[in-house]
Design a protein around this motif. Sequence first.
Motif, PDB file in Angstrom:
ATOM      1  N   PHE A 159      34.276  35.712  35.348  1.00  0.00           N
ATOM      2  CA  PHE A 159      34.018  35.397  33.942  1.00  0.00           C
ATOM      3  C   PHE A 159      35.209  34.632  33.359  1.00  0.00           C
ATOM      4  O   PHE A 159      36.366  35.039  33.566  1.00  0.00           O
ATOM      5  CB  PHE A 159      33.805  36.708  33.156  1.00  0.00           C
ATOM      6  CG  PHE A 159      33.565  36.517  31.680  1.00  0.00           C
ATOM      7  CD1 PHE A 159      32.651  35.582  31.218  1.00  0.00           C
ATOM      8  CD2 PHE A 159      34.250  37.286  30.744  1.00  0.00           C
ATOM      9  CE1 PHE A 159      32.417  35.403  29.858  1.00  0.00           C
ATOM     10  CE2 PHE A 159      34.019  37.129  29.377  1.00  0.00           C
ATOM     11  CZ  PHE A 159      33.105  36.180  28.933  1.00  0.00           C
ATOM     12  N   GLY A 160      34.929  33.549  32.629  1.00  0.00           N
ATOM     13  CA  GLY A 160      35.997  32.779  31.981  1.00  0.00           C
ATOM     14  C   GLY A 160      35.887  32.912  30.473  1.00  0.00           C
ATOM     15  O   GLY A 160      35.183  32.122  29.827  1.00  0.00           O
ATOM     16  N   PRO A 161      36.562  33.900  29.886  1.00  0.00           N
ATOM     17  CA  PRO A 161      36.345  34.174  28.463  1.00  0.00           C
ATOM     18  C   PRO A 161      36.783  33.047  27.535  1.00  0.00           C
ATOM     19  O   PRO A 161      36.134  32.801  26.514  1.00  0.00           O
ATOM     20  CB  PRO A 161      37.171  35.449  28.211  1.00  0.00           C
ATOM     21  CG  PRO A 161      38.169  35.503  29.312  1.00  0.00           C
ATOM     22  CD  PRO A 161      37.521  34.845  30.489  1.00  0.00           C
ATOM     23  N   ALA A 162      37.867  32.332  27.871  1.00  0.00           N
ATOM     24  CA  ALA A 162      38.368  31.306  26.943  1.00  0.00           C
ATOM     25  C   ALA A 162      37.327  30.197  26.785  1.00  0.00           C
ATOM     26  O   ALA A 162      36.902  29.856  25.671  1.00  0.00           O
ATOM     27  CB  ALA A 162      39.692  30.741  27.434  1.00  0.00           C
ATOM     28  N   ASP A 163      36.896  29.641  27.923  1.00  0.00           N
ATOM     29  CA  ASP A 163      35.886  28.584  27.840  1.00  0.00           C
ATOM     30  C   ASP A 163      34.568  29.118  27.295  1.00  0.00           C
ATOM     31  O   ASP A 163      33.858  28.414  26.576  1.00  0.00           O
ATOM     32  CB  ASP A 163      35.668  27.957  29.225  1.00  0.00           C
ATOM     33  CG  ASP A 163      36.710  26.892  29.509  1.00  0.00           C
ATOM     34  OD1 ASP A 163      36.751  25.903  28.762  1.00  0.00           O
ATOM     35  OD2 ASP A 163      37.499  27.067  30.446  1.00  0.00           O
ATOM     36  N   LYS A 235      40.610  41.644  37.554  1.00  0.00           N
ATOM     37  CA  LYS A 235      40.800  40.821  36.353  1.00  0.00           C
ATOM     38  C   LYS A 235      41.917  39.828  36.623  1.00  0.00           C
ATOM     39  O   LYS A 235      42.866  40.139  37.352  1.00  0.00           O
ATOM     40  CB  LYS A 235      41.182  41.766  35.200  1.00  0.00           C
ATOM     41  CG  LYS A 235      41.349  41.108  33.855  1.00  0.00           C
ATOM     42  CD  LYS A 235      41.451  42.193  32.776  1.00  0.00           C
ATOM     43  CE  LYS A 235      41.691  41.567  31.399  1.00  0.00           C
ATOM     44  NZ  LYS A 235      40.553  40.741  30.944  1.00  0.00           N
ATOM     45  N   TRP A 236      41.813  38.679  36.004  1.00  0.00           N
ATOM     46  CA  TRP A 236      42.893  37.701  36.123  1.00  0.00           C
ATOM     47  C   TRP A 236      44.123  38.181  35.356  1.00  0.00           C
ATOM     48  O   TRP A 236      43.996  38.842  34.317  1.00  0.00           O
ATOM     49  CB  TRP A 236      42.457  36.368  35.522  1.00  0.00           C
ATOM     50  CG  TRP A 236      41.633  35.537  36.449  1.00  0.00           C
ATOM     51  CD1 TRP A 236      41.029  35.938  37.602  1.00  0.00           C
ATOM     52  CD2 TRP A 236      41.321  34.156  36.278  1.00  0.00           C
ATOM     53  NE1 TRP A 236      40.363  34.886  38.167  1.00  0.00           N
ATOM     54  CE2 TRP A 236      40.523  33.788  37.380  1.00  0.00           C
ATOM     55  CE3 TRP A 236      41.632  33.210  35.315  1.00  0.00           C
ATOM     56  CZ2 TRP A 236      40.041  32.485  37.531  1.00  0.00           C
ATOM     57  CZ3 TRP A 236      41.146  31.920  35.470  1.00  0.00           C
ATOM     58  CH2 TRP A 236      40.360  31.568  36.561  1.00  0.00           C
ATOM     59  N   VAL A 237      45.278  37.785  35.858  1.00  0.00           N
ATOM     60  CA  VAL A 237      46.523  37.998  35.116  1.00  0.00           C
ATOM     61  C   VAL A 237      47.261  36.668  35.061  1.00  0.00           C
ATOM     62  O   VAL A 237      47.208  35.875  36.008  1.00  0.00           O
ATOM     63  CB  VAL A 237      47.408  39.098  35.748  1.00  0.00           C
ATOM     64  CG1 VAL A 237      46.790  40.471  35.568  1.00  0.00           C
ATOM     65  CG2 VAL A 237      47.666  38.845  37.222  1.00  0.00           C
TER      66      VAL A 237
HETATM   67  C1  GLV Z   1      39.394  30.879  32.275  1.00  0.00           C
HETATM   68  O1  GLV Z   1      39.305  29.890  32.944  1.00  0.00           O
HETATM   69  C2  GLV Z   1      38.842  30.976  30.963  1.00  0.00           C
HETATM   70  O2  GLV Z   1      38.278  29.971  30.500  1.00  0.00           O
HETATM   71  O3  GLV Z   1      38.954  32.052  30.352  1.00  0.00           O
END
Ligand code: GLV
Length: 336
Positions: A159-163, A235-237
Amino acid sequence: MPEEYRSRRSCLAVPGSSQRFLDKARGLAADEVFLDLEDAVAPAAKEAARRNVIAALNAGGWGGRLVAVRVNDATTRWAYRDVAEVVAAARRGLDAIILPKVTDPGHVVWLDLMLGQIEQDTGGEPGRIGIEAQIEDARGLARVDEIAAASPRLRALVFGPADFMASVGMRSLRVGAQPAGYVGSDAYHYPLLRILVAARGHGLAAIDGPYLAIGDLDGLAEAAASTAALGYDGKWVLHPGQIDVVNQAFTPGQDDYERAELILDAYRYFTTEQHRGAAMLGDEMIDEASRKLALAVAAKGRAAGLRRSQRFEPVPEGSAEHPPPGEGLGQPAGQG
Ligand code: GLV
Ligand code: MG
């Protein structure tokens, strides 16, 4: 849950344009490290970042962690050279390509075909390099099932929350945190669950994206615990300081892990020795569904390095603890 479960609790983003961060990442406790050629790298720095990333992969020293490269998305002018140059040069040092902004299963098919061509050309093992697909906008989410089915190389949906927030017009700049004013309990629940269901429907890992407020470790812990409870693998860090919090959130508790291993042993005993499909373990009924649940927790615990201290021992017939006929037998034995 895949047979051989690999931990992806924390997935560390390392900008390919920063030699200092590339060097530092080798010593960090993230389960997966990905070298970024996409949004962490300015357009003018893309070519130099590609060269840095190739050099960092070839220099090795990444230990047992998973190593990935995030290329630019399939609609950009950089993507074909990112894939061709990085994969041809990196060979065995690369486990997966992260493909961002996947809006169409054709993006994954394109990457799968390119990887196949490079493997043939360089003598690489066919199909070894995996794909992690980022679902990060409305179009990608709407086609997530087709995307999850698009290639046998797929290992994870991310999941890419920012985009995603930008794509749906979420009124917040706090990526990964709850938007102020939202009266529901979790503004990300729908995309998170939608992606999780598509991932599990195709045997893939599900990874949550970043939490951008690096200094807010309490907020990060809360967000990570929530997606871990939902079923996500990791989760990404974005910063070394986030790794321990996220590793901890995605490691099952020791009690849950012990219980899961006991359920697996007990259920094996009841089904094979006694030909029973449901039985009591302590004061709880277990059956085939309990076994599946336990398998998921045990796999995550083992991959995270947890060790068990209890063994299952059936309670002998006729003992005081023997339950009434029709119920099961067995209890956890003490330390062992
Ligand atoms: C990561 O690529 C995001 O868009 O949150
Ligand atoms: Mg993104």
